[in-house]
Scaffold this motif. Structure first.
Motif, PDB file in Angstrom:
ATOM      1  N   HIS A 147       8.125  -5.912   8.319  1.00 60.61           N
ATOM      2  CA  HIS A 147       7.626  -4.573   7.893  1.00 60.61           C
ATOM      3  C   HIS A 147       7.290  -3.917   9.176  1.00 60.61           C
ATOM      4  O   HIS A 147       6.828  -4.846  10.253  1.00 60.61           O
ATOM      5  CB  HIS A 147       6.234  -5.048   7.094  1.00 60.61           C
ATOM      6  CG  HIS A 147       5.726  -3.802   6.512  1.00 60.61           C
ATOM      7  ND1 HIS A 147       6.270  -2.595   5.968  1.00 60.61           N
ATOM      8  CD2 HIS A 147       4.487  -3.117   6.711  1.00 60.61           C
ATOM      9  CE1 HIS A 147       5.838  -1.686   5.578  1.00 60.61           C
ATOM     10  NE2 HIS A 147       4.394  -2.193   6.045  1.00 60.61           N
TER      11      HIS A 147
ATOM     12  N   HIS B 123       0.328   2.805  10.594  1.00 58.85           N
ATOM     13  CA  HIS B 123      -0.178   1.654  10.977  1.00 58.85           C
ATOM     14  C   HIS B 123      -0.936   1.781  12.122  1.00 58.85           C
ATOM     15  O   HIS B 123      -0.971   0.748  13.059  1.00 58.85           O
ATOM     16  CB  HIS B 123       0.696   0.548  10.730  1.00 58.85           C
ATOM     17  CG  HIS B 123       1.387   0.198   9.678  1.00 58.85           C
ATOM     18  ND1 HIS B 123       2.586   0.753   9.367  1.00 58.85           N
ATOM     19  CD2 HIS B 123       1.067  -0.327   8.611  1.00 58.85           C
ATOM     20  CE1 HIS B 123       3.277   0.403   8.231  1.00 58.85           C
ATOM     21  NE2 HIS B 123       2.401  -0.185   7.706  1.00 58.85           N
TER      22      HIS B 123
ATOM     23  N   ASP C 248      -0.659  -7.172   8.412  1.00 58.12           N
ATOM     24  CA  ASP C 248      -1.142  -6.181   8.723  1.00 58.12           C
ATOM     25  C   ASP C 248      -1.987  -5.418   7.663  1.00 58.12           C
ATOM     26  O   ASP C 248      -2.623  -4.507   7.953  1.00 58.12           O
ATOM     27  CB  ASP C 248       0.146  -5.057   9.275  1.00 58.12           C
ATOM     28  CG  ASP C 248       1.022  -5.130   7.991  1.00 58.12           C
ATOM     29  OD1 ASP C 248       0.661  -4.336   7.156  1.00 58.12           O
ATOM     30  OD2 ASP C 248       2.079  -5.654   8.100  1.00 58.12           O
TER      31      ASP C 248
ATOM     32  N   SER D 271       0.729  -1.231   0.126  1.00 56.63           N
ATOM     33  CA  SER D 271      -0.020   0.096  -0.054  1.00 56.63           C
ATOM     34  C   SER D 271       0.869   1.132  -0.129  1.00 56.63           C
ATOM     35  O   SER D 271       0.387   2.549  -0.452  1.00 56.63           O
ATOM     36  CB  SER D 271      -1.031   0.147   1.224  1.00 56.63           C
ATOM     37  OG  SER D 271      -0.179  -0.412   2.410  1.00 56.63           O
ATOM     38  N   HIS D 272       2.038   1.079   0.409  1.00 58.49           N
ATOM     39  CA  HIS D 272       2.923   2.338   0.425  1.00 58.49           C
ATOM     40  C   HIS D 272       3.304   3.004  -0.785  1.00 58.49           C
ATOM     41  O   HIS D 272       3.579   4.104  -1.107  1.00 58.49           O
ATOM     42  CB  HIS D 272       3.948   2.153   1.300  1.00 58.49           C
ATOM     43  CG  HIS D 272       3.897   1.521   2.882  1.00 58.49           C
ATOM     44  ND1 HIS D 272       3.851   2.577   3.791  1.00 58.49           N
ATOM     45  CD2 HIS D 272       3.746   0.355   3.369  1.00 58.49           C
ATOM     46  CE1 HIS D 272       3.494   1.706   4.900  1.00 58.49           C
ATOM     47  NE2 HIS D 272       3.530   0.365   4.560  1.00 58.49           N
TER      48      HIS D 272
END
Ligand SMILES: [Zn+2]
Length: 360
Positions: free
Chosen positions: A240, A174, A314, A97-98
């Motif tokens: 991560h 997050h 996550d 997603s980053h």
């Protein structure tokens, strides 16, 4: 991926005999990590019987059309909106997603959406720019993290740490890994859905209340189960860097994240430091990420004897799209079972928390 077994073997030999400059030939290239799509379209952690997050919004049945980004957020939105809304998760399961780059089809879906609910805190890269170009007036963009935390007080504000250093200017995004922040996210969603659809205010409130009760149960269960892990093992080394807010909530020590801030693979020097740290702190287990498959952890595990567990999540809930446990709660419950077990404890109480979507 630029890594290979051969590369890592050479690196570890190098790491074992020398430190720093002698290994510079194997240093990090800074090459971006290749995202690994899990196949299929965007998915949302919805659980069965509710809106399909692959919905392209082409049909108009009067329900709110809510675009979201990563799957845990889609699941939270669906727990509040239930069958009253339609949801499209833009970022497919298993994709980074980053650094996600929206596709032309995302622009088309955003052009039909009534609103975009995203995480914010600089998580979603260029998605916001594409949304600004394509959302219809008066469609709105809402950012969850930016309405949940403020400031950078280490006890209460945004956190800056290993892969998200203050010098880069973007905090660790997050927040949702802390169930109480997920509850705040759900309450924000309740308010935004109600603004757009005031006739169903009571329904959104009921859905929120039901979901919040489960989140409270999840938080309480984790708080109890964490005590089963020996004190000396209450530490976390992940690939991560996504556990900062979870760790702050449950008094856990995140000793490091293997992935550098540019989301590439660690350098030879980083690797030597990590191996030294794992041995010194007697880290019993190291944890991978579902989004960033890496041979680094296997290599570190072989070198240090720490157990390598690859299944901590996550970004994408477990199971297939329509599995009951393919939800935000399902993801946290499975994570706790994996983490506490590998660190010498038990997630027996957490395992009893119901994982299915609670909305009606
Ligand atoms: Zn992440």
């Amino acid at each position: 991926m630029r890594t290979s077994r051969t590369w890592w073997s050479a690196l570890l030999v190098c790491a074992a005999v020398a430190v720093g400059a002698a290994c510079s030939g194997a240093s990090n290239s800074g090459a971006p990590v290749t995202a690994t799509a899990a196949g299929g379209g965007p998915r949302a952690g919805v659980g069965p019987g509710l809106s399909d997050a692959r919905d392209d919004f082409k049909a108009d049945d009067g329900r709110l059309r809510v675009a979201t980004t990563v799957a845990p957020l889609s699941s939270i939105v669906l727990n509040v909106g239930g069958s009253l809304i339609r949801v499209h998760g833009l970022i497919p399961d298993g994709v980074d997603s980053h650094t996600y780059e929206p596709r032309p089809s995302d622009a088309e879906v955003l052009g039909r959406a009534d609103m975009l609910i995203m995480n914010g805190a600089n998580l979603e890269g260029t998605t916001e720019r594409i949304a600004l170009q394509n959302l219809r007036d008066p469609a709105r963009i809402y950012k969850l993290a930016d309405h949940t935390l403020a400031g950078d007080d280490p006890a209460t504000g945004f956190l800056y740490d290993f892969s998200f250093p203050r010098s880069d200017g973007s905090p660790n995004p997050h927040l949702w890994m802390n169930p109480l922040y997920a509850m705040r996210y759900a309450d924000l969603v309740r308010g935004w859905l109600t603004e757009h659809d005031p006739d169903h205010a009571a329904d959104y409130q009921e859905n929120y209340d039901r979901f919040a009760a489960v989140l409270r149960a999840l938080d309480g269960a984790i708080a109890v189960d964490r005590l089963t892990v020996p004190v000396e093992n209450r530490k976390l080394l992940t690939y991560h860097d996504s556990w900062a807010y979870w760790a702050r909530r449950y008094d856990w020590h995140v000793i490091g994240a293997i992935q550098p801030s540019d989301l590439s693979e660690p350098s030879a020097k980083d690797l030597v430091d990590l191996i030294t740290q794992i041995r010194r702190e007697r880290v019993p287990a190291i944890f991978g990420s579902e989004v960033f498959p890496s041979t680094t952890l296997e290599a570190i595990s072989r070198e240090t004897g720490a157990v390598y567990e690859e299944k901590l999540r996550d970004d994408s809930p477990p199971g297939a799209f329509d599995d009951v446990a393919h939800t935000y709660i399902g993801m946290l419950v499975e994570d706790m079972q994996i983490m506490f077990d590998r660190l010498g404890g038990s997630a027996a109480r957490t395992a009893k928390v119901p994982v299915e979507n609670t909305a009606r």
